[in-house]
Design a protein around this motif. Structure first.
Motif, PDB file in Angstrom:
ATOM      1  N   TYR A   1       0.643  -1.164   0.289  1.00 39.21           N
ATOM      2  CA  TYR A   1       0.281   0.118   0.336  1.00 39.21           C
ATOM      3  C   TYR A   1       1.491   1.185   0.064  1.00 39.21           C
ATOM      4  O   TYR A   1       0.457   2.041  -1.440  1.00 39.21           O
TER       5      TYR A   1
ATOM      6  N   PRO B   1      -1.026   3.817   5.410  1.00 39.86           N
ATOM      7  CA  PRO B   1      -2.868   3.605   5.111  1.00 39.86           C
ATOM      8  C   PRO B   1      -3.567   3.618   7.173  1.00 39.86           C
ATOM      9  O   PRO B   1      -2.447   3.865   7.771  1.00 39.86           O
TER      10      PRO B   1
ATOM     11  N   GLU C   1      -9.306   0.921   5.213  1.00 45.57           N
ATOM     12  CA  GLU C   1      -8.240   1.355   4.151  1.00 45.57           C
ATOM     13  C   GLU C   1      -7.243   0.743   3.431  1.00 45.57           C
ATOM     14  O   GLU C   1      -7.399   0.672   2.561  1.00 45.57           O
ATOM     15  N   LEU C   2      -6.667   0.074   4.553  1.00 49.54           N
ATOM     16  CA  LEU C   2      -5.863  -1.016   3.970  1.00 49.54           C
ATOM     17  C   LEU C   2      -7.224  -2.604   3.223  1.00 49.54           C
ATOM     18  O   LEU C   2      -6.534  -2.562   1.744  1.00 49.54           O
TER      19      LEU C   2
END
Length: 653
Positions: free
Chosen positions: A177, A185, A190-191
């Motif tokens: 990410y 994140p 959100e990940l």
């Protein structure tokens, strides 16, 4: 039917689950027979309504604040939340409603709340792990220092005994990410994307107004009654009717078991039900064991196991030479499917990046093929895990063991053995096998305890001296990892055979240090105590005193006359007319012809190395023993072997 399970002394309630296929039903309002296709359609309509409301709850409360509130255990007033997820969500005021114009009863909303609550509760563990990794983010994500490992374990609740592979996998996910977005994140939400809601009916959240189940008097059948809609958008309660589905219980469900409402789902256009039942079973003990089964993990030899006994004077002796569960063929097929899956995902990813409408048809075909390959891998791993677990439990039952000691290799990531071997060893379904082993061992009251794997293959099981590992017994000077030699006591043997001895001896000496996890009920030995480890050695059993065979007189004279060519048996009776019957010929067998040479080959563990001076030319296929001469797990039971057309072609070697 009473819902209370009577338990005797030394018994505990055990809940298990079995899969059942619902083939038909009867509409109680009209009396019509509901076919399997119609039943799947009506169950699918109800599952769509539940999944829609559950998805609304997940999207509205699937965040850090919502998960922390639900998993805190108390509501805004400080009152303890109920254990049932749907009751906890109602206490918090999290409700859901069906679409406009659709009428459902309160039990349908219950199932949606139960499904959403279970999903949100399961996110808590992942959220804590991701939050701990983010707090203690290392300078180099590819390699942590010892101080960074201590910091990340301290930041994760219960991270002291968390497998390192879990932390490593989450670190890789966050690093990916970071490379894509240029920042870390904020949290797991959100990940990862919002979890997908499954199309299923959790009837356990309902009562008799939505579903009931009753067992017949003979104990072999049951009747499941459930309310299902007559259309995809029921506008009133008249669009809901009761459907009675007969169930044929498998023999794995005991006669005294209490049945619970199942979970219904659509699989391949048919309705399957996961039926849970509770029955009494012997209660496993944490300590007080005298006979134990040690199990060691391997690669081609997936499991190596053997039993040991703890005597009253503290000596530990083995009960037999042990056994091995070989799955080289299954693992090779699993590795081949993994390579095919990687190739398909690479091609579909390439088509996605091209974004060419002309390639949409090819992309759809490859995506469907990738899904099928993934399903085959899942089914293969499932069958392998059940087979290996059943084998280990059967070994314990046959040896009379009351505990199975299994080394903790959940987070093993192999290295230094080549790309192929490293990948195959890292992707072995050890977690599934351990879970299935606990499930099957609970039926007979056998405890499954996890022990630390430190130095189980490094030290000698008889004197704890560091072993010297060699390639094979006929190459004592070539370094390797399969064959082990002890420079202290002189013991030598297969590496895995020595490891299960060390595991079983360590478990018996440390059995007073066994702890039970309150969250999942799993037993484990966390640490190794040096004082107890010194006693974890296998001693050789004393030889049994035999009768004195000393010579007390002259030896009986034996004739030097050779044995006759023909056996001295009378000729069989023949017909009344004609010559009499003939005696059997000499030493020719009279029962059955000899099997091919490969079938009589020694079927023990192959530890000698493969010759490298000439090309390997297997001869087993032509002789009827498979591609490899040692491929049989048990002696073949062939009847009259067919004549081989290659017998007169000469040797294939």
């Amino acid at each position: 039917m009473s819902r209370r399970l009577p338990l005797g002394e030394g018994e505990t309630a055990r809940t298990a689950c079995t899969r059942i296929l619902l083939r038909t039903g009867v509409d109680e309002k009209t009396g019509d027979v509901v076919t399997a296709t119609v039943l799947a359609e009506r169950v699918g309509w109800c599952a769509d309504l539940v999944a829609g409301m559950a998805g609304t709850l997940l999207s509205g409360h699937g965040n850090t604040a919502g998960v922390d509130t639900l998993t805190s255990g108390v509501d805004a007033g400080g009152v303890r939340l109920p254990s049932n997820a749907w009751m906890a969500l109602r206490r918090l005021g999290w409700t859901a409603a069906p679409p406009d114009g659709v009428r459902v009863n309160d039990r349908i909303v219950r199932m949606a709340q139960e499904q959403a609550g279970r999903a949100l509760r399961s996110v808590k563990w992942r959220a804590d792990v991701v939050a701990g990794v983010l707090v203690a983010w290392p300078a180099d994500p590819k390699k942590r220092t010892s101080e960074e490992w201590d910091a990340v374990r301290a930041a994760i609740p219960g991270g002291e005994y968390l497998p390192s592979g879990v932390i490593t996998s989450r670190t890789r996910q966050i690093a990916s990410y970071l490379r894509e977005h240029g920042r870390l994140p904020a949290d797991v939400f959100e990940l990862e994307p919002t979890p997908r809601t499954a199309r299923m009916l959790l009837l356990a959240a309902c009562d008799g107004q939505q579903a009931t189940i009753e067992r017949s008097d003979d104990g072999h059948r049951a009747l499941l009654r459930v309310q299902l809609p007559l259309r995809s958008d029921p506008a009133s309660y008249r669009d809901w009717t009761w459907v009675a589905c007969p169930i044929l219980l498998p023999p794995t469900v005991p006669a005294d078991a209490i049945l619970h409402l199942p979970t219904m789902r659509i699989v391949g256009g048919r309705v399957r039900a996961d039926l849970a039942f509770t029955h009494p079973a012997p209660k496993p003990k944490r300590s007080g064991h005298t006979v134990a089964l040690g199990v060691d993990w391997g690669l081609n030899t997936l499991l190596s196991a053997g039993a040991v006994r703890l005597h009253g004077d503290g000596r530990i002796t083995t009960l037999g030479a042990g056994a091995q569960f070989r799955a080289a063929g299954v693992l090779a097929k699993q590795y081949r499917l993994r390579r095919i899956s990687e190739h398909l995902h690479a091609k579909t990813g390439h088509y996605t990046r091209l974004a060419d409408p002309a390639l949409d048809a090819k992309h759809a075909v490859l995506a469907e093929e990738a899904r099928r390959v993934s399903a085959r891998r899942s089914h293969l791993n499932d069958a392998l895990s059940w087979s290996a677990a059943r084998w280990a439990v059967d070994q314990a039952v046959a040896a009379g063991a009351t505990v199975i000691y299994l080394e903790d290799l959940r987070s093993l990531e192999a290295g230094g053995m080549g790309r192929t071997q490293n990948t195959r060893l890292s992707q072995t379904v050890r977690g599934q096998i351990a879970d299935r082993m606990r499930h099957l061992a609970a039926e007979t009251g056998i405890a499954v305890v996890i022990v630390p794997p430190r130095n189980t293959s490094k030290h000698c099981p008889h004197c704890l001296t560091p072993l010297r590992h060699r390639k094979s017994p006929d190459r004592p000077t070539v370094p390797g990892w399969k064959w082990a030699l002890c420079p202290g006591c002189g013991w030598q043997g297969d590496r895995d055979q020595g490891a299960w001895r060390r595991i079983a001896a360590r478990g018996l000496t440390h059995q007073t240090k066994t702890v039970t996890d309150r969250a999942n009920g799993q037993m484990a030995i966390r640490t190794v105590v040096n004082k107890l480890e010194t006693a974890a050695v296998i001693t050789t059993a004393p030889r049994t005193n035999r009768a004195d065979r000393s010579k007390t007189g002259p030896t009986r004279p034996r004739t030097h006359r050779p044995a006759p060519r023909r056996r001295g048996v009378p000729s069989p009776a023949g017909p009344s007319t004609g010559p009499a019957g003939q005696r059997p010929e000499g030493h020719a067998p009279t029962d059955r012809p000899r099997l091919p040479r490969a079938a009589h080959r020694h079927q023990d563990v192959i530890t000698t190395s493969t010759p490298t001076t000439r090309r390997h030319r297997p001869r087993g296929a032509a002789l009827g023993a498979g591609f490899h001469l040692h491929a049989h797990a048990s002696p073949p039971r062939w009847a009259e072997p067919l004549p081989s057309p290659t017998v007169r072609l000469g040797s294939l070697s």
